[in-house]
Structure formats: C-alpha cells, structure tokens
Design an enzyme around this catalytic site. Structure first.
Site, PDB file in Angstrom:
ATOM      1  N   ALA A  51       0.831  -1.193   0.000  1.00  0.00           N
ATOM      2  CA  ALA A  51       0.000   0.000   0.000  1.00  0.00           C
ATOM      3  C   ALA A  51       0.863   1.239   0.000  1.00  0.00           C
ATOM      4  O   ALA A  51       1.956   1.231   0.529  1.00  0.00           O
ATOM      5  CB  ALA A  51      -0.901   0.010   1.228  1.00  0.00           C
ATOM      6  N   CYS A  52       0.347   2.305  -0.591  1.00  0.00           N
ATOM      7  CA  CYS A  52       1.038   3.591  -0.584  1.00  0.00           C
ATOM      8  C   CYS A  52      -0.005   4.698  -0.648  1.00  0.00           C
ATOM      9  O   CYS A  52      -1.160   4.458  -0.975  1.00  0.00           O
ATOM     10  CB  CYS A  52       1.986   3.724  -1.774  1.00  0.00           C
ATOM     11  SG  CYS A  52       3.299   2.489  -1.816  1.00  0.00           S
ATOM     12  N   THR A  53       0.428   5.907  -0.342  1.00  0.00           N
ATOM     13  CA  THR A  53      -0.417   7.086  -0.486  1.00  0.00           C
ATOM     14  C   THR A  53       0.389   8.135  -1.236  1.00  0.00           C
ATOM     15  O   THR A  53       1.560   8.358  -0.910  1.00  0.00           O
ATOM     16  CB  THR A  53      -0.850   7.644   0.885  1.00  0.00           C
ATOM     17  OG1 THR A  53      -1.480   6.602   1.646  1.00  0.00           O
ATOM     18  CG2 THR A  53      -1.821   8.803   0.712  1.00  0.00           C
ATOM     19  N   GLU A  92       2.645   3.573  -6.697  1.00  0.00           N
ATOM     20  CA  GLU A  92       1.375   3.384  -6.003  1.00  0.00           C
ATOM     21  C   GLU A  92       0.754   2.095  -6.523  1.00  0.00           C
ATOM     22  O   GLU A  92       0.413   1.989  -7.696  1.00  0.00           O
ATOM     23  CB  GLU A  92       0.462   4.575  -6.316  1.00  0.00           C
ATOM     24  CG  GLU A  92      -0.859   4.552  -5.597  1.00  0.00           C
ATOM     25  CD  GLU A  92      -0.751   5.122  -4.200  1.00  0.00           C
ATOM     26  OE1 GLU A  92      -1.577   4.743  -3.366  1.00  0.00           O
ATOM     27  OE2 GLU A  92       0.163   5.927  -3.943  1.00  0.00           O
ATOM     28  N   ARG A 126      -8.347   7.644   3.001  1.00  0.00           N
ATOM     29  CA  ARG A 126      -7.080   8.385   2.886  1.00  0.00           C
ATOM     30  C   ARG A 126      -7.208   9.532   1.893  1.00  0.00           C
ATOM     31  O   ARG A 126      -6.716  10.639   2.145  1.00  0.00           O
ATOM     32  CB  ARG A 126      -5.967   7.425   2.451  1.00  0.00           C
ATOM     33  CG  ARG A 126      -5.480   6.538   3.567  1.00  0.00           C
ATOM     34  CD  ARG A 126      -4.395   5.592   3.078  1.00  0.00           C
ATOM     35  NE  ARG A 126      -4.932   4.464   2.342  1.00  0.00           N
ATOM     36  CZ  ARG A 126      -4.260   3.775   1.435  1.00  0.00           C
ATOM     37  NH1 ARG A 126      -3.034   4.134   1.084  1.00  0.00           N
ATOM     38  NH2 ARG A 126      -4.804   2.729   0.836  1.00  0.00           N
TER      39      ARG A 126
END
Length: 501
Positions: free
Chosen positions: A22-24, A116, A266
């Site tokens: 996961a990434c933001t 991402e 998010r």
C-alpha cells in the site's frame, strides 16, 4: 566522522521482495504551491523489516547488454536493454535487491516517485491480464527510466511503450516531474495505460486505487495507450451511447467494498486537509474530485503533515488507531501513516535555483508520524556509508534501524511516548529549515564564483543535517528507554513490606 562512499552499489542480495502492499500519493502543481515549486509526497508501505538504502548511480558510457530483474533477485524475469550512455541518478531502494527505488532524480532534472500499487477490475484482467512473468514492475521502473529520460514526458512515453509492448507485471501509478511539469501515470489492464499532466493550480491524491478519469486524446496534457478507448469499447467496459464521456477509472479500475474502508478514507483525509471547504462524505468514493483546488497554497510542511496523518483530529478522529491504544486489527479505516511504512518522502523542484539544490527530497525512514524529514539534495556527491546499510534484521550501525528501533519502542505506549518524539522532531525540522534557507542563499552566491567550494559546502551541510537527525534520534531512544524502564519498574517492583529493600 564516519567513512563515506559513493553509493554506486552493485546489486547483490538474495530472495525476492514483494511489491508494496500500500502507498499514499499526493501531487501538487506549481500554481497551487506557496513558492511556485512542484511538489510530490508519497508514503511507501510494505514491511517495517524492509530497510531502505540511499544510492547514487554514476553515469555510464559505452555500456552494452540487458537490465534483468532476475539478476537483482527482483520480482520476475523482466528485461530491457541497458542505455549505452546512462545518466547519473539517485534512488532509495530496498536492501534485498537494490532496485525498487521509490524516489530519485537524474542529472537532467527528472524526478521519479513510485509506485502506487493499484488494482484493475477483475473482469478486465481476465481478458488482458498482467504479464506477471516478464512485465515491468515496481522493481524496474526507476532503473529503466532515470538513466534515460531527459524530460518527464519522455519518461511517461517510454514507460507507456513498455507497458503496451511487453506488458505491466502488476498494477501501478507513478509520478514523473521535471522543472516544467509533473505527470501521473496509471496502468489499466496488462497493456493499457493513461497519464495526465497535473493542472498547475490543482493537486491530486491517491490511496491504492486508479483515480484518473478524463481522457482527451487531442490535448497535449494526456498520453495513453493507442487502443485505450477502443479496447474498453470492444470488450464491453465502455458504451459511448450509454455512458457518455469516456471515464478511465470506471472502465478499467476496481471499485468495490475493499476501496470503501482501505483506500477512500485516505483520499478523503488529504482533500479535507488541503481543501477544508470541500464537503463530501468519506463513503462517496469515486465521486471525490480527481483534481482539487487547495483552499490555501500548499507547502512542504503541509505534505509532511499529510504523510504523518492517522486521523488524530477532525471528523475521522474516532478512527485513530494509535492515540487511544493500538487497535490496528479492529480499526476499519486504514490511515496514511502506518507502522509498516518503510520510507516516505516529499520531493520538490524549484526551477529558479541551481539543479544541485533546486531538486530536493525530504526523506523520512520508517513510520512518518514517528520519524524526521531530512533534506537530501540531488547534487550531493556522496552519502554516509551507514545510510546505505541495513537488512531485515535489526543492527547497531545502519541508519534505517536507528529510526526503526525508536519507532518500535514508542509504539509500546504510543499515547505517552509519541508526544516526546513528535515535539522533538518538529522543533528540529523548524530549526533545520532556517539553517537550510541560510545555506541555500549562500550556495547561490558561491556557486557562481567557486563551483568546487559550493559542492563542498553542499556536502558539508547535508552530511551535518543527516548527522544531527541521527544524533537526535539516538538521544530520543535513550529518553524513551528511560521512561519505559521506569514504567516497567513501577508494575514489577516486588518490594518487601517495610519498603526498605
């Protein structure tokens, strides 16, 4: 003083490392920032045991042969010709492979942040699946693009060509920037993709989902696979008569219950921080604007705040998984800042400054909320040796593990211990920003008259800033250990009845 080395490290390790879980990502156009710079922020989340290294890849000449992911024990068997003359570039790769470089700049001023992890709709992947065996993955993108791309657009075009001809090994979104523009690139299926140039007065946020929607093939602000719309129409994912304007996200991207609690909150939180006037429900999902206008001009500090966010205040405060005791297993909304973040960064391009200092990455190792952002200039000639060390086992020398040990200890009593760390790091960053401004002003004067001295000054400032951040971290570790020792002694004292021994 520690020994230093050029971080032109040969890739050597064993075992493959999986893709980020996961990434933001946040991308901000130059017209939406306080100083007119281009800004990117991203948290890379996978495993707390994934030590990151700083690497400088030197320029190459007269090279022949192939780049092979398997040679680095990477994700699959992707391969691509090495550039005959490759540019110098920086990356922050994981310890196992020295690839999957997360963030970096090349000598032409092209910056990369990725990737991402995103997900295409299952029914579309059945028809055009990812090329998991030999397609390009997160491991390979910086190694292929940064030695070659002289502009962000060129990087987008090259990556798109590879996806179309060889295929994507997984779903991903990446950012490419230069001094003029910044692009966001998303895969659809195994061979379909779309990229859009960031509108100057807007920002973009993503949390593990395909977010791009509009596509105008006549506009220079869009690049895409040649059959993007045709393929979706042919296979029943887009009906021009029924659906109206083509929507990339709707045609290609997964959008179901998994996104409602893991991804949407998010994006909602980023937009609430940067555009408080925007009224929308966290459950609105795909209807969130793709490109939003900030209520106030965005700063580097704003993006650090976003990367550290865990719903500690505001409308989603009841979903904070840390402040009221660790409850990660019970909390349905995934926050931006998670313990398993292995690095996060804010990249900034300031075209009015010399490239050496105009391109800077504010890098934090480990969990953003309990870490410190240190400016890493693209013009640094060498890194401290121990910033390029560390494995999946704790040690006493690598920089990564010094930060991770502190973060791990703090998480044993977050409500009590976190304020000690966050205040100290906030004070440090505020003081460092003043020192940084003074250094940059002096550098601009010096570089015109004496480039060698300017380079020496740049390295000295950077190394000192890194050393100061490390020293503070060691001091905080001792402070927190003292508090924890006292706490444990109180509940395990076993005094005799007279309390005399």
């Amino acid at each position: 003083m520690r020994h230093f080395k050029l971080a032109a490290l040969a890739a050597a390790a064993a075992l493959a490392c999986g893709s980020a879980l996961a990434c933001t990502t946040v991308v901000v156009g130059s017209g939406a920032t306080a100083d007119g710079s281009i800004l990117i922020a991203r948290a890379a989340d996978s495993s707390a045991l994934k030590a990151q290294h700083l690497v400088i890849h030197p320029a190459t000449k007269g090279v022949k042969g192939m780049y092979r992911t398997a040679d680095h024990h990477g994700a699959n068997n992707f391969e691509y010709p090495l550039p005959e003359n490759g540019m110098r570039y920086t990356t922050v790769p994981n310890w196992k492979t020295q690839v999957h470089g997360a963030t970096g700049f090349n000598e032409a001023g092209v910056g990369f942040s990725g990737t991402e992890s995103i997900f295409a709709r299952d029914d579309a992947l059945k028809i055009d699946p990812y090329n998991e065996a030999t397609g390009i993955t997160e491991d390979d993108i910086p190694e292929v693009l940064l030695p070659r791309a002289k502009t962000a657009r060129e990087g987008v075009e090259l990556l798109g060509h590879i996806v179309e001809t060889i295929g994507a090994g997984e779903g991903f979104g990446v950012v490419l920037m230069d001094e003029k523009e910044v692009w966001y690139f998303e895969t659809g299926t195994g061979h379909q993709w779309l990229a859009q140039k960031t509108p100057k007065d807007k920002y973009f946020a993503s949390g593990n989902q395909g977010r791009l929607q509009k596509y105008d093939p006549k506009s220079p602000d869009f690049l895409a696979s040649k059959t993007l719309v045709e393929w979706a129409t042919k296979n029943g994912f887009y009906d021009p008569k029924k659906d109206g304007e083509f929507n990339f996200s709707k045609a290609y991207t997964r959008d179901d219950a998994r996104d409602r609690d893991y991804n949407d909150p998010r994006v909602w939180q980023v937009q609430k921080i940067l555009t408080p006037s925007l009224n929308q429900k966290v459950t609105d999902g795909r209807s969130f604007p793709v490109w939003a206008t900030p209520d106030s001009k965005v700063t580097v500090e704003d993006l650090k705040t976003i990367l550290r966010n865990h719903y500690e205040s505001g409308e989603l405060a009841s979903h904070d998984p840390y402040t009221n005791g660790l409850k990660g297993d019970a909390e349905p909304y995934r926050p931006i800042s998670v313990f398993r973040t292995y690095e996060s960064h804010v990249m900034q391009v300031r075209p009015w400054l010399p490239k050496a200092i105009g391109e800077v990455t504010y890098l934090a190792m480990g969990m953003a909320d309990l870490s410190v952002y240190v400016p890493i200039y693209s013009g640094m000639s060498a890194y401290p040796k121990h910033w390029g060390e560390g494995t999946d086992k704790a040690d006493s020398s690598s920089l990564y593990w010094k930060f991770r040990k502190l973060q791990t200890l703090v998480m044993t009593d977050y409500p009590k211990l976190a304020p000690i760390v966050t205040k100290a790091y906030a004070d440090f960053e505020k003081d460092l920003a003043k020192r940084q401004a003074a250094f940059e002003a002096e550098y601009v004067k010096t570089v015109k008259a004496d480039p060698k001295k300017a380079q020496a000054d740049l390295d000295h400032f950077s190394i000192q800033a890194m050393a100061d951040a490390e020293a503070l971290t060691e001091d905080l570790l001792n402070q927190v250990f003292t508090v924890r020792t006292e706490d444990i002694q109180k509940v395990n004292f076993f005094a005799n009845r007279s309390k005399k021994d």
